[in-house]
Design an enzyme around this catalytic site. Structure first.
Site: not given
Length: 262
Positions: A153, A184, A249
């Site tokens: 999309n 990082h 999760r």
């Protein structure tokens, strides 16, 4: 002799300018002597050579392995430097701009995919990309593979500085999804900064990724899984699993689902 005298004078007048520039990049000023005829040709090569030597002079070893197999690195990216020219492609720039600016009408969908292929993306047969597609850095299109019959999309973003993104077949990707192969370190080290971490992203076949999801470095999303809208995925997703949240999760096992929304 007169002509040679003028040439020598011209080179002599240029010595302070060339020497100052050489000192600014730690190049021995003695190289730029008045009798050296190749002085004007050496500028960009010397800067590039200096950048390479600077990176090699203090080789920071790979110190940390973070989630997803990413490595902590203390080194510069090529983006924004003269050395980035070897990664940059006029063909990529032209065709990526053309593809991103085609009208969003279904009649242009097949032509848009062709333009993305010409820009360097590996796009499988039957895939649809609405665009625009954001790719960083220069030359990054060659690091992106999209399978067959896959749908992207609007406003898909790819960051592929060191590692690539591979998307399988029959994948559905919602609006404004970001694939970030680089990050990082958490700890700031004086003189080094936070460093950079990088690992490839793999999206297996028949995955659905909802709008505004962010897929982070080193993640593999298993076949048939679903990523809920707005999720931030920082760990691998098992096949046929619904994940959501920040960080994402597992919410449901889809291997026994009846196909209905719940």
């Amino acid at each position: 002799m007169k002509k040679n005298g003028k040439a020598a004078n011209r080179n002599t007048r240029n010595v302070p300018h060339r020497s100052a520039h050489a000192r600014s990049v730690d190049i021995d000023p003695k190289r730029f002597i008045p009798d050296q005829q190749a002085v004007p040709k050496a500028t960009h090569q010397d800067i590039h050579r200096h950048d390479e030597l600077a990176r090699k002079s203090k080789p920071f070893p790979i110190a940390v392995v973070v989630a997803g197999g990413a490595h902590l690195m203390h080194r510069d990216t090529h983006e924004g430097r003269i050395s980035s020219l070897k990664h940059w492609s006029l063909r990529e720039a032209v065709f990526l701009v053309l593809a991103n600016n085609l009208p969003r009408l279904w009649i242009f969908d097949r032509y848009r995919a062709v333009l993305y292929r010409l820009a360097g993306l590996r796009v499988g047969k039957g895939s649809t990309i609405y665009g625009p597609v954001s790719v960083r850095p220069y030359g990054g299109c060659r690091c992106i593979t999209i399978g067959a019959d896959t749908f992207l999309n609007v406003d898909t973003a790819f960051t592929v500085v060191y590692d690539g993104v591979r998307i399988g077949d029959r994948v559905q990707i919602g609006p404004r999804v970001a694939f970030e192969t680089m990050g990082h370190g958490l700890v700031y080290e004086p003189g080094k900064g936070r460093g950079r971490t990088s690992a490839a992203i793999v999206v297996e076949d028949e995955v659905w990724i909802g709008a505004n999801a962010v897929i982070l470095q080193g993640v593999t999303i298993g076949r048939g899984s679903v990523v809920a809208a707005g999720a931030v995925v920082n760990r691998n997703v098992a096949p046929n699993t619904l994940v959501g949240g920040v960080p994402a999760r597992p919410l449901r096992d889809l291997s026994t689902a009846d196909g209905k929304y719940s």
